[in-house]
Design a protein around this motif. Structure first.
Motif, PDB file in Angstrom:
ATOM      1  N   ALA A  34      12.219   6.230  -1.239  1.00  0.00           N
ATOM      2  CA  ALA A  34      10.952   5.862  -1.900  1.00  0.00           C
ATOM      3  C   ALA A  34      10.999   6.260  -3.377  1.00  0.00           C
ATOM      4  O   ALA A  34      10.573   5.482  -4.254  1.00  0.00           O
ATOM      5  CB  ALA A  34       9.780   6.533  -1.190  1.00  0.00           C
ATOM      6  N   ALA A  35      11.529   7.425  -3.653  1.00  0.00           N
ATOM      7  CA  ALA A  35      11.648   7.877  -5.051  1.00  0.00           C
ATOM      8  C   ALA A  35      12.590   6.959  -5.834  1.00  0.00           C
ATOM      9  O   ALA A  35      12.315   6.597  -6.987  1.00  0.00           O
ATOM     10  CB  ALA A  35      12.136   9.325  -5.087  1.00  0.00           C
ATOM     11  N   ALA A  36      13.692   6.554  -5.195  1.00  0.00           N
ATOM     12  CA  ALA A  36      14.651   5.652  -5.863  1.00  0.00           C
ATOM     13  C   ALA A  36      14.006   4.293  -6.134  1.00  0.00           C
ATOM     14  O   ALA A  36      14.227   3.685  -7.187  1.00  0.00           O
ATOM     15  CB  ALA A  36      15.906   5.495  -5.010  1.00  0.00           C
ATOM     16  N   ARG A  37      13.189   3.835  -5.199  1.00  0.00           N
ATOM     17  CA  ARG A  37      12.504   2.543  -5.410  1.00  0.00           C
ATOM     18  C   ARG A  37      11.533   2.621  -6.589  1.00  0.00           C
ATOM     19  O   ARG A  37      11.367   1.639  -7.324  1.00  0.00           O
ATOM     20  CB  ARG A  37      11.775   2.110  -4.133  1.00  0.00           C
ATOM     21  CG  ARG A  37      12.710   1.638  -3.017  1.00  0.00           C
ATOM     22  CD  ARG A  37      11.906   0.829  -1.997  1.00  0.00           C
ATOM     23  NE  ARG A  37      12.598   0.569  -0.749  1.00  0.00           N
ATOM     24  CZ  ARG A  37      13.495  -0.403  -0.548  1.00  0.00           C
ATOM     25  NH1 ARG A  37      13.878  -1.179  -1.559  1.00  0.00           N
ATOM     26  NH2 ARG A  37      14.046  -0.577   0.645  1.00  0.00           N
ATOM     27  N   LEU A  38      10.888   3.767  -6.761  1.00  0.00           N
ATOM     28  CA  LEU A  38       9.985   3.937  -7.912  1.00  0.00           C
ATOM     29  C   LEU A  38      10.779   3.904  -9.221  1.00  0.00           C
ATOM     30  O   LEU A  38      10.343   3.317 -10.212  1.00  0.00           O
ATOM     31  CB  LEU A  38       9.197   5.250  -7.813  1.00  0.00           C
ATOM     32  CG  LEU A  38       8.104   5.306  -6.738  1.00  0.00           C
ATOM     33  CD1 LEU A  38       7.466   6.699  -6.683  1.00  0.00           C
ATOM     34  CD2 LEU A  38       7.025   4.242  -7.000  1.00  0.00           C
ATOM     35  N   VAL A  39      11.939   4.546  -9.212  1.00  0.00           N
ATOM     36  CA  VAL A  39      12.804   4.498 -10.408  1.00  0.00           C
ATOM     37  C   VAL A  39      13.178   3.046 -10.713  1.00  0.00           C
ATOM     38  O   VAL A  39      13.061   2.582 -11.855  1.00  0.00           O
ATOM     39  CB  VAL A  39      14.085   5.342 -10.208  1.00  0.00           C
ATOM     40  CG1 VAL A  39      15.093   5.066 -11.318  1.00  0.00           C
ATOM     41  CG2 VAL A  39      13.754   6.839 -10.151  1.00  0.00           C
ATOM     42  N   ILE A  40      13.591   2.318  -9.670  1.00  0.00           N
ATOM     43  CA  ILE A  40      14.056   0.937  -9.856  1.00  0.00           C
ATOM     44  C   ILE A  40      12.912   0.022 -10.319  1.00  0.00           C
ATOM     45  O   ILE A  40      13.128  -0.909 -11.102  1.00  0.00           O
ATOM     46  CB  ILE A  40      14.728   0.426  -8.555  1.00  0.00           C
ATOM     47  CG1 ILE A  40      16.029   1.203  -8.310  1.00  0.00           C
ATOM     48  CG2 ILE A  40      14.996  -1.076  -8.624  1.00  0.00           C
ATOM     49  CD1 ILE A  40      16.636   1.022  -6.917  1.00  0.00           C
ATOM     50  N   ALA A  41      11.682   0.328  -9.864  1.00  0.00           N
ATOM     51  CA  ALA A  41      10.523  -0.467 -10.301  1.00  0.00           C
ATOM     52  C   ALA A  41      10.311  -0.312 -11.810  1.00  0.00           C
ATOM     53  O   ALA A  41       9.915  -1.259 -12.501  1.00  0.00           O
ATOM     54  CB  ALA A  41       9.279  -0.046  -9.534  1.00  0.00           C
ATOM     55  N   ASP A  42      10.583   0.885 -12.324  1.00  0.00           N
ATOM     56  CA  ASP A  42      10.390   1.162 -13.754  1.00  0.00           C
ATOM     57  C   ASP A  42      11.621   0.792 -14.579  1.00  0.00           C
ATOM     58  O   ASP A  42      11.513   0.344 -15.725  1.00  0.00           O
ATOM     59  CB  ASP A  42      10.085   2.660 -13.916  1.00  0.00           C
ATOM     60  CG  ASP A  42       9.712   3.024 -15.334  1.00  0.00           C
ATOM     61  OD1 ASP A  42       8.648   2.570 -15.776  1.00  0.00           O
ATOM     62  OD2 ASP A  42      10.492   3.729 -16.002  1.00  0.00           O
ATOM     63  N   ALA A  43      12.776   0.992 -13.997  1.00  0.00           N
ATOM     64  CA  ALA A  43      14.061   0.756 -14.678  1.00  0.00           C
ATOM     65  C   ALA A  43      14.890  -0.158 -13.769  1.00  0.00           C
ATOM     66  O   ALA A  43      15.657   0.323 -12.927  1.00  0.00           O
ATOM     67  CB  ALA A  43      14.778   2.090 -14.919  1.00  0.00           C
ATOM     68  N   PRO A  44      14.733  -1.478 -13.902  1.00  0.00           N
ATOM     69  CA  PRO A  44      15.353  -2.404 -12.943  1.00  0.00           C
ATOM     70  C   PRO A  44      16.882  -2.289 -12.888  1.00  0.00           C
ATOM     71  O   PRO A  44      17.527  -1.981 -13.898  1.00  0.00           O
ATOM     72  CB  PRO A  44      14.957  -3.786 -13.480  1.00  0.00           C
ATOM     73  CG  PRO A  44      13.812  -3.558 -14.406  1.00  0.00           C
ATOM     74  CD  PRO A  44      13.951  -2.167 -14.931  1.00  0.00           C
ATOM     75  N   LEU A  45      17.420  -2.557 -11.699  1.00  0.00           N
ATOM     76  CA  LEU A  45      18.875  -2.622 -11.555  1.00  0.00           C
ATOM     77  C   LEU A  45      19.405  -3.679 -12.521  1.00  0.00           C
ATOM     78  O   LEU A  45      18.827  -4.751 -12.665  1.00  0.00           O
ATOM     79  CB  LEU A  45      19.233  -3.010 -10.113  1.00  0.00           C
ATOM     80  CG  LEU A  45      18.912  -1.958  -9.045  1.00  0.00           C
ATOM     81  CD1 LEU A  45      19.003  -2.574  -7.647  1.00  0.00           C
ATOM     82  CD2 LEU A  45      19.833  -0.751  -9.170  1.00  0.00           C
ATOM     83  N   PHE A  46      20.509  -3.362 -13.184  1.00  0.00           N
ATOM     84  CA  PHE A  46      21.136  -4.334 -14.091  1.00  0.00           C
ATOM     85  C   PHE A  46      22.594  -4.522 -13.670  1.00  0.00           C
ATOM     86  O   PHE A  46      23.145  -3.718 -12.919  1.00  0.00           O
ATOM     87  CB  PHE A  46      21.024  -3.897 -15.557  1.00  0.00           C
ATOM     88  CG  PHE A  46      21.671  -2.577 -15.878  1.00  0.00           C
ATOM     89  CD1 PHE A  46      20.975  -1.382 -15.724  1.00  0.00           C
ATOM     90  CD2 PHE A  46      22.986  -2.511 -16.332  1.00  0.00           C
ATOM     91  CE1 PHE A  46      21.571  -0.155 -16.018  1.00  0.00           C
ATOM     92  CE2 PHE A  46      23.586  -1.292 -16.630  1.00  0.00           C
ATOM     93  CZ  PHE A  46      22.877  -0.113 -16.466  1.00  0.00           C
ATOM     94  N   ALA A  47      23.181  -5.614 -14.136  1.00  0.00           N
ATOM     95  CA  ALA A  47      24.556  -5.947 -13.778  1.00  0.00           C
ATOM     96  C   ALA A  47      25.479  -5.484 -14.907  1.00  0.00           C
ATOM     97  O   ALA A  47      25.530  -6.111 -15.966  1.00  0.00           O
ATOM     98  CB  ALA A  47      24.687  -7.450 -13.561  1.00  0.00           C
ATOM     99  N   PRO A  48      26.175  -4.362 -14.706  1.00  0.00           N
ATOM    100  CA  PRO A  48      27.028  -3.829 -15.766  1.00  0.00           C
ATOM    101  C   PRO A  48      28.306  -4.666 -15.943  1.00  0.00           C
ATOM    102  O   PRO A  48      28.785  -5.276 -14.988  1.00  0.00           O
ATOM    103  CB  PRO A  48      27.369  -2.429 -15.270  1.00  0.00           C
ATOM    104  CG  PRO A  48      27.209  -2.476 -13.790  1.00  0.00           C
ATOM    105  CD  PRO A  48      26.197  -3.542 -13.483  1.00  0.00           C
TER     106      PRO A  48
END
Ligand code: MD6
Ligand code: FE
Length: 198
Positions: free
Chosen positions: A18-32
């Motif tokens: 749940a904490a990781a999902r909150l991070v991802i909501a604010d800082a979306p996964l990107f394709a490096p």
């Protein structure tokens, strides 16, 4: 290297996800993308903490305080991960970066060393969530023999001391081995120190 199987029980895994999902909501996964070639990595990533690890064709591997797409500073590291660091890192200062890698389908991570940090006296510590990852770890030379380890949801790995610069990677994930992440796949969260203490 230290391996702590099931350091996070199911309840703790649900909370960390749940904490990781909150991070991802604010800082979306990107394709490096890889330095020079510009080839896309098969994992997607994001970060939390004062610094985040990023890579692209033009500027290569580096740590920076902002998300490469949004330009915003990274969200804070979840308290449960700061507690984990205090418990197992054996290092007096808190982590400065938490890289979050998401693997789905055929995603993998080639054999690498974590060496973009200024300070190798601090360990790098990781937590796995979701589907099992086939982890491979060797020695400080790429030619050294490697061994394999199945990283399951809730497992913690610490690369420190002699093994801080050991080569390691993820050969592949085993889809469908966990139902923690509803959409499937695997998250790995790695905690690091970035700067040298003055
Ligand atoms: C992964 N892990 O498990 C990739 N690095 O998806 C890493 O690259 C790693 O697990 C440093 C320390 C522990 C790790
Ligand atoms: Fe690594």
């Amino acid at each position: 290297m230290q391996y702590f199987p099931q350091m996070f029980d199911e309840t703790a895994q649900v909370a960390l996800l749940a904490a990781a999902r909150l991070v991802i909501a604010d800082a979306p996964l990107f394709a490096p993308t890889m330095p020079r070639s510009g080839n896309k990595m098969s994992v997607r990533m994001t970060n939390c903490g004062p610094f985040g690890w990023v890579t692209d064709k033009e500027r290569g591997y580096r740590y920076q305080p902002t998300h490469p797409m949004t330009g915003k500073t990274w969200p804070p590291i979840p308290p449960s991960l700061l507690d984990l660091w205090d418990e197992v890192a054996g290092y007096p200062l808190p982590p400065e970066a938490c890289l979050i890698n998401y693997y789905e389908g055929q995603a993998k991570m080639g054999l690498h060393q974590d060496k973009d940090e200024e300070d190798f006296s601090a360990p790098v510590l990781s937590v796995s969530l979701g589907d099992t990852g086939l982890f491979r770890v060797g020695g400080r030379s790429r030619q050294d023999p490697t061994r394999k380890l199945e990283l399951k949801s809730g497992d913690v790995v610490v690369l420190g001391g002699e093994d801080r610069l050991a080569y390691h990677g993820i050969d592949r994930i085993l889809p469908g081995t966990s139902d923690l992440i509803a959409e499937g796949g695997r998250l790995n969260l790695t905690l690091r120190r970035v700067t040298k203490p003055k």
